[in-house]
Motif scaffolding. Structure first.
Motif: not given
Length: 707
Positions: A435-455
């Motif tokens: 499974l390719p990982p999410m990049d922590p730097l990109i998560l922060q640059q996008r203000a965590y929106q992918p993580f928020i949407d996932l939840l």
């Protein structure tokens, strides 16, 4: 590739690796044996080359793209470049702008200011700070979060709840089409609720591949934001019921024969089931297209499309394009195998396909709506039944290499690495999940929106969310592409920010959180999970207190879910008979015979220890004459034992009620074993009419009330 030479000791690693440290790549870790293990410098370099940090220029932004605060703390934003700026804060809820004027949401900074202090009256939520100067403008998402995740009032009042943890695909019934579906889930919810259960926990029901149904692992999804359409009960779709052609098709003898064959198999025949469902759903869709645009179902679908917007459109485009390509070539397993012009969702060839095939794309969006509708009906039923939690969903740790999530966003997902686990007792050779990982730097640059949407997407239609491998919020084991699992290293994630956002979304969705914290668990994550109200995951097999003794029920932590086993571990009967160890050896999962023999010896010791603990608790009167056999009496005692635990939640598997030996999954295998296919040994109605099953569940419920 040849193995790397031995790593130098930590003191020999040069200090010039600051870029790797800043990227969060660990230099060492504590392995499963409690020993300090160094991550080889070459591996660290290869992991760095796989990360966005290696491609990104130095960021000269005046302010960070996101800042997370606890509610009630001091809201101070540090400026990376002091200067004279004007700032304005846009509240998430614009109706709150009428708060007292003495707390303004705009201001200016002086040339010597190094920070902006925001009003103390900021409410919980996501707010946007806009910073302006003559030389530019910048934005920062300001997130105000609660300190803990949501917990149902029953748990806050100390009630001890129980439920069943099922693999939805494994359910049998007279009406399903060879795989458990949402109507079967309704049946199971009614039965569990009638016996006092508070929830049913599901395997991940993420979107897989309608065009490649053999890829059946729920933990290797195409997308974690969408649902697996194979769980739709076709016969419950109104348009299928109303369509004459659909009813004629259904009652045609060749179709009935295919349905009988699909139901009778021991293993789920995914290709057959998916083919049947897509045929039936296509007939239903033809009926749906005849409905007037004012029809309530047409309007409900239109609202779903509007609300889900581009994300739904992209998922539907992927599934439609995948289906079109595999119709010509069955080897098109995922987008890496597609013609290069289709490798990116934004490519002109993809846009042309969508323009030529709008109805096929809309069909797959419609299927997502059906799946969400039927899942929502299941959760609504659980609430009407008075279940304190109802459903709990399972969030997989990542997505597959060739699925829709990576197809849509190759910047967020790093394709030159995969995630897994270092060697431990469960996987002596380590695990590479591909499974390719999410990049922590990109998560922060996008203000965590992918993580928020996932939840948000996974906290829909449920009262609890289980996060698989919850340590991923702190760190993930990255493996350079093409390497074996033991040749990886840990990459850290912004755990405090992620847990704080988890708490906010949990409270908003009224969805409690259970963290699967098995394997190598770093000490720093344990306290954080407790602090944020994330429930731990306690598996009987691992809950031992020293040598020759299992932890007593009263010693389990209250903020946890206790269970006998999991989908990655042997069933109770298989554990007792060491069937999992024999299977593991036959599949070549152990490095040598000595490892297998050591595991067998350890298992016998554990069985003796568990028997002694059961006798100590008064659940057995004496040691069984034949220690090699899992009897009904012994299973009953073990279920009573876990029911008496101090854990506020207990989750039990139907496999153990039925004495099934065959596991649903063998970690470390792909084609060697039919993972995620084994069905239960009887139909739901038969299981819940079985006297021994009912006696067992009655004892579990009584134990929960006593505990």
């Amino acid at each position: 590739m040849d193995k790397l030479p031995p790593s130098p000791i930590v003191s020999d690693i040069p200090a010039t690796n600051r870029k790797l440290d800043l990227a969060g790549i660990a230099t060492s870790y504590i392995n499963a044996k409690g020993q300090h293990e160094v991550i080889h410098p070459d591996i660290r370099e290869r992991l760095f080359s796989a990360m966005a940090a290696s491609e990104t220029q130095v960021d000269h932004s005046v302010i960070s793209p996101v800042k997370v605060f606890y509610y009630g703390s001091e809201y101070q934003l540090i400026l990376n470049q002091p200067g004279e700026y004007q700032w304005h804060l846009q509240l998430e809820d614009l109706s709150l702008v009428a708060l007292p004027y003495e707390q303004p949401y705009h201001g200016e900074t002086q040339s010597t200011d190094i920070a902006i202090t925001l009003p103390s009256s900021l409410p919980l939520g996501y707010h946007q700070l806009i910073l302006n100067s003559p030389t530019g403008n910048w934005q920062c998402k300001v997130i105000i979060t609660p300190e803990r995740c949501f917990e149902p009032s029953s748990l806050l009042n100390g009630e001890r709840l129980w439920g069943s943890c099922i693999q939805l695909y494994s359910l049998r019934s007279e009406t399903n089409w060879g795989i458990g579906d949402f109507s079967d889930l309704k049946h199971a919810l009614r039965e569990i609720a009638q016996r006092g259960g508070a929830f049913i926990g599901l395997n991940p029901i993420h979107a897989l591949y309608p065009a490649n149904p053999q890829s059946a692992s729920p933990y290797s999804p195409s997308s974690r934001n969408w649902l697996n359409i194979i769980y739709i009960d076709v016969m419950a779709v109104p348009e299928f019921q109303q369509n004459e052609a659909a009813q004629h098709w259904l009652h045609n003898e060749p179709i009935q024969q295919r349905l009988r064959e699909a139901r009778e198999t021991v293993l789920v025949d995914y290709p057959q089931v998916m083919a049947l469902k897509l045929e039936g759903l296509d007939l239903a869709y033809q009926q749906f297209k005849l409905l007037d645009e004012r029809h309530e179902r047409v309007q409900a679908f239109a609202y779903f499309q509007q609300n889900c917007a581009q994300a739904l459109q992209q998922q539907a485009e992927f599934d439609a394009l995948h289906g079109w390509l595999t119709a010509e070539n069955k080897q098109m397993w995922g987008w890496p195998a597609w013609p290069v012009e289709y490798h990116d969702a934004a490519n002109p060839a993809v846009r042309q396909f969508v323009q030529r095939h709008p109805d096929e794309v809309r069909f797959y969006a419609w299927l997502q709506w059906l799946a969400h509708t039927q899942l929502g009906e299941c959760f609504a039923l659980s609430q009407r039944q008075g279940m304190a939690i109802g459903l709990y969903r399972d969030l997989a740790v990542g997505v597959a290499e060739g699925g829709s999530d990576t197809w849509c966003d190759k910047t967020l997902y790093r394709m030159k690495a995969s995630i897994g686990a270092p060697p431990d007792p469960l996987g002596p050779l380590g695990q590479n999940w591909g499974l390719p990982p999410m990049d922590p730097l990109i998560l922060q640059q996008r203000a965590y929106q992918p993580f928020i949407d996932l939840l948000r997407d996974n906290m829909t239609h449920c009262g609890a969310l289980r996060i698989d491998h919850v340590m991923s919020l702190l760190r993930l084991w990255w493996i350079p592409y093409g390497e074996t699992a033991d040749m990886g290293g840990y990459v850290t994630y912004p755990v405090d920010d992620l847990l704080a956002i988890l708490a906010l979304e949990s409270q908003r969705q009224k969805c409690m959180v259970i963290g699967e914290d098995l394997g190598i668990v770093p000490p720093e994550i344990v306290h954080k999970l407790q602090q944020y109200g994330v429930y731990s995951y306690k598996v009987l097999y691992f809950e031992q207190a020293g040598i020759n003794h299992f932890k007593l029920p009263q010693d389990y932590p209250a903020q946890s879910m206790a269970t006998i086993t999991t989908h990655d571990l042997p069933t109770l009967r298989s554990y007792w008979h060491a069937g999992d160890l024999e299977l593991g050896e036959s599949l070549g999962l152990y490095p040598d015979k000595a490892t297998y023999n050591a595991l067998r010896l350890s298992r016998e010791e554990n069985k003796r220890a568990l028997i002694a603990t059961l006798i100590e608790c008064g659940l057995l009167t004496e040691k069984p004459q034949d220690m090699s056999m899992m009897t009904a009496e012994l299973s009953y005692a073990i279920h009573q034992f876990i029911a008496l635990s101090a854990s506020l939640l207990v989750g039990l598997q139907p496999e153990d009620w039925l004495g099934i030996v065959m596991p649903v999954n063998v970690p470390g295998t792909t084609d060697q074993y039919p993972n995620w296919r084994r069905k239960l040994s009887c139909e739901l109605q038969e299981m819940f009419e079985h006297p021994e099953v009912n006696e067992l569940l009655k004892a579990v419920h009584s134990g929960r009330e006593i505990a």
